[in-house]
Write an enzyme that holds these catalytic residues in place. Structure first.
Site, PDB file in Angstrom:
ATOM      1  N   LYS B 278      24.834  16.536  36.639  1.00  0.00           N
ATOM      2  CA  LYS B 278      24.280  16.354  38.380  1.00  0.00           C
ATOM      3  C   LYS B 278      24.068  17.565  38.737  1.00  0.00           C
ATOM      4  O   LYS B 278      23.293  18.232  39.664  1.00  0.00           O
ATOM      5  CB  LYS B 278      25.239  15.078  39.108  1.00  0.00           C
ATOM      6  N   VAL B 279      25.570  18.197  38.152  1.00  0.00           N
ATOM      7  CA  VAL B 279      25.027  20.324  38.512  1.00  0.00           C
ATOM      8  C   VAL B 279      24.926  20.804  37.045  1.00  0.00           C
ATOM      9  O   VAL B 279      25.273  19.932  36.124  1.00  0.00           O
ATOM     10  CB  VAL B 279      26.678  20.396  39.349  1.00  0.00           C
TER      11      VAL B 279
END
Lengths: 310, 310, 310, 310
Positions: B278-279
């Site tokens: 997600k990051v």
């Protein structure tokens, strides 16, 4: 006023005995555990109660799956309002994947390279979600297109539950028992994204307003309502707000590590809920500030022991 | 290693100067405020960034409405993912109702009798929601039935925004600027229950899978993604997970009072988000453990001062 | 009732302006920051106030040393009640050692092997404490044996302060200004263990009852008492309890991340303190739930700006 | 890696059985409870262990008095490091006063007018402390003046314990069993202020450096050290730091609601303690984020059940 009665561990062999001593002690966290067990005992012992269980946070990954499943199977819980994620993790266990004991101190870049997702100190391989996608598509294919044109999460999760053979599954047990699993925010979950991908080529319109219809029906039909709230989030608000249509719940406990001060609903007290008509002024409620993986087994075990004794 | 530089208030007249000294100090909460302002400055200063803002918790009731509205108006925020509640409270202010300064120590039974709902130390009269219901029905009536047959929350909130004349409204400003407001869990909000009631007699099918389509499109189109996460909840997960379709966000800050230990996503670190893709592993992120009504104005004011200086 | 006034960052250039807008907003954490700044402004602006500052937690390691020192130097703080640790860290900086920016995610076994102690994300080499031991012994040697036979922490810390040349030292500045530093629990600190070792061969009897005498004297002499409480612990209790000898303090703020629910004094509200006579019923007080390294600079900067404007 | 084993309440009748299932589950808060019980079992089952118990927070008021007393009486705990307050509350119960079940939502001004002090949701009448003062003076009078010239808290608390006839008293039981109660910060407690008042006319010099001598002696004499840390504060730091003189403790658990992020020692992990040499790198330790009035009875009951089974 009652005295604080110091807890004595002698003659506190069973979980129910210990929690009962916490109740007699009557203050701070232990006192709240005791009061919560008393309230849940009242819900479980009285057949007039419709008992809602709301799930938010890492409950299925965190080892609470069997307890939830057993409460449904044993007719103690009559409706579940849950984040999509908890049902996603029930599904992946149902098709054979497992959660693993990891560590909070993981090196996340390494986990990513190994295709492992981390939830606190719990690990799960990404393969589980690839497996989930294939499996969920097959189930969607079995649902008539007409139904898929306008389906609630509750209807969809029932279809999924019917297709699970794992007897330890929450969804399977709920389908078997006719206990609705309501998850109007399910679009925000890995399965929710799978649904979207399926809907790219095929017919699929998820309509959570149908879930609202379902939950309000349950509320209207209930003689008395009890609610066990784990971890806040929208399941807490949705289930409580639905009960404003009957002037609030009669009994409620919530277990959360969130606090009132920042103002979010997850940490709001159940006293605040009285102002909104979500909890009856004469109702009984308690907030237990505790990790749900500690307090939930403790309270449920004590309540079941109490109920079985009666 | 760098030294902890003690904060000196002399020559820390402006907010940007103070936050910059916190950044140089570099440790604990103050250090995180400093780093967050630096990251937000990078997002705001670089036109290649698509900036997401996610809202959960009592942000509009808590006085953050104008800041959000201004960030949209000034082209710093390009997509908002929000709980329904925050938009409900934007709407009730737009039609003339107000939030009031109350107290956490309220007697909730009395508030209920006075038809006042409490959110922490904020009060709002129940009339606001009766007013909202009538108003929202009028807007729904203006939407062609064909559209109402299968509408996303994003489309619906755009229609609502277009009908608001209050220039301080988040929804009105977003509609004016073409900034999407995405709220797939909106069904869980007071307006969500109004939508259900409307749908009892009239055609209305809310389809949040259309919101997923929208957010994934934004993600695909973005050169770089920055994200400002206020308060966890499903908006955090939904916005982050959508970014797994582009291997994660480049810059992110989150402001929350939740903690990692109980395992829920709201309190999860942004490091954990790396394991899920997600990051980006090489991305910059910071978690600020702070009440958003303190940290958000502080960080945004500092970032804007930095950007305007450049 | 007053309206929640949404914060607008335009015309909130200075820290005082921003905090003043938080005060007008009036709710949740931001509202408490605003109220705290108002209360501190009242303490600082009125020469009748004796202002206590209590220190617990990693404040000097966390970059707050200069602010504390400046408040003493500028006559805003008239007595400090502090954990021994904060003064230990003032001393080690005074003799040339530094704190370093590290990480919470450190491998602690490796740090131990490198002779580095960790405080959250702050590092300090163990050499600093060896240096401290040698230095502190030299100062003890200068104190007449007669005095060492029965010395308070306040007297001892004054002697230490007189021997520090670093103008940025809290202890040096307090000694120069005649502001008492009171630390009856100083025995629990690295310096406290050094004192014990010294006392193995030489005369040294620490008598904290003499500190109580000192603090009660200050309380008796005060016209009005204001108190700034950072982080709970025994400094909070000791300073507040001393004020029961004058029927409580007139103005108090506390900044802490602790909460009331577990029952410990560190997280107790200042309302609870009213029941004990520690805070006057008609007094003004506010609890700010926030990391002190964020809230303390913010509140002090705003209060100083307010005072200087008057 | 081990699987997360879902907790099943069937066959979890006793507290030990339930906690053992939490241990097998192995993640989040429940997993930490399980691990803590395992570590405490190791301490209790091995006669080579010197077990320290540190007390901070409202433990005696909160109903934990009997458990602490029984652990001392049954030879499981060999040294107690405690805030003065916990011993004050043991004393007032010993002379016949009680703590009462109140509410967090009390009107504190009214309580003050009724001479009731509040500790969270616990009430105590101020008369208890007047009774305490008279009683403590009588005990002080019995201590030879020569001893009072330079007395440690540990010596003083032993004298007090010897004068208590209540068999449920922690102090009385510790005196009977020869278990030292060490409280160098006792000056910060209501009894500490009574000591100061006594010392106004009579000879009394409290010297906590003598306590350090005592605790270091215990540390030097220990084969293995185990530590149970309740609630942080200086007792945690003092007891851990004393163990740097033997390269750290072998086994430790801490139960606290404090968190690492603000940087204070109370919330610091026991991993951080490794960097300081307070816990051995090869030692076993766990931090349980939980209200002590829940976790302490649970862990101790499970450990005792385990030990008795062996």
């Amino acid at each position: 006023m009652k005295k604080v009665k110091h807890i004595q561990l002698e003659n506190a062999q069973t979980v129910g005995e210990l929690v009962s001593k916490m109740n007699e002690c009557g203050v701070l966290g232990g006192g709240n555990i005791g009061k919560a067990a008393e309230i849940v005992t009242e819900m479980f012992a009285d057949k007039d109660y419709t008992v809602f269980l709301t799930l938010a946070g890492a409950l299925v990954p965190g080892g609470m799956r069997q307890i939830v499943r057993d409460l449904i199977d044993q007719d103690y819980v009559h409706a579940v309002v849950t984040t999509g994620a908890n049902m996603v993790h029930d599904m992946v266990e149902s098709i054979g994947y497992r959660h693993w004991i990891g560590t909070f101190l993981a090196e996340d870049t390494e986990l990513m390279e190994q295709d492992i997702g981390r939830i606190g100190d719990i690990y799960i391989e990404q393969d589980a979600f690839k497996g989930l996608e294939e499996w969920i598509i097959k189930i969607l294919e079995k649902i008539p297109e007409k139904v898929r044109e306008n389906i609630s999460t509750n209807e969809l999760l029932y279809e999924i539950g019917k297709n699970i053979s794992d007897p330890n599954s929450i969804l399977a047990t709920a389908a078997k028992k006719g206990v609705p699993i309501i998850s109007p925010g399910m679009v925000d979950s890995i399965a929710g994204f799978h649904l979207w991908m399926y809907g790219q080529d095929k017919t699929l319109n998820l309509n959570p307003l149908r879930d609202t219809h379902k939950i309000v029906d349950i509320v209207y039909d209930a003689k008395k309502v009890g609610m066990i709230i784990l971890g806040g989030g929208w399941p807490k608000h949705y289930a409580l707000f639905a009960n404003t249509f009957r002037e609030g719940v009669d009994r409620a406990i919530q277990i959360t590590m969130d606090r009132p001060e920042p103002g979010g609903l997850s940490g709001a007290t159940l006293k605040e809920a009285i102002s909104w008509g979500k909890v009856k002024p004469e109702g009984k409620e308690v907030t237990v500030i505790c990790d749900a993986t500690i307090a939930f087994p403790l309270i449920v075990a004590a309540a079941l022991e109490n109920v079985n004794k009666k």
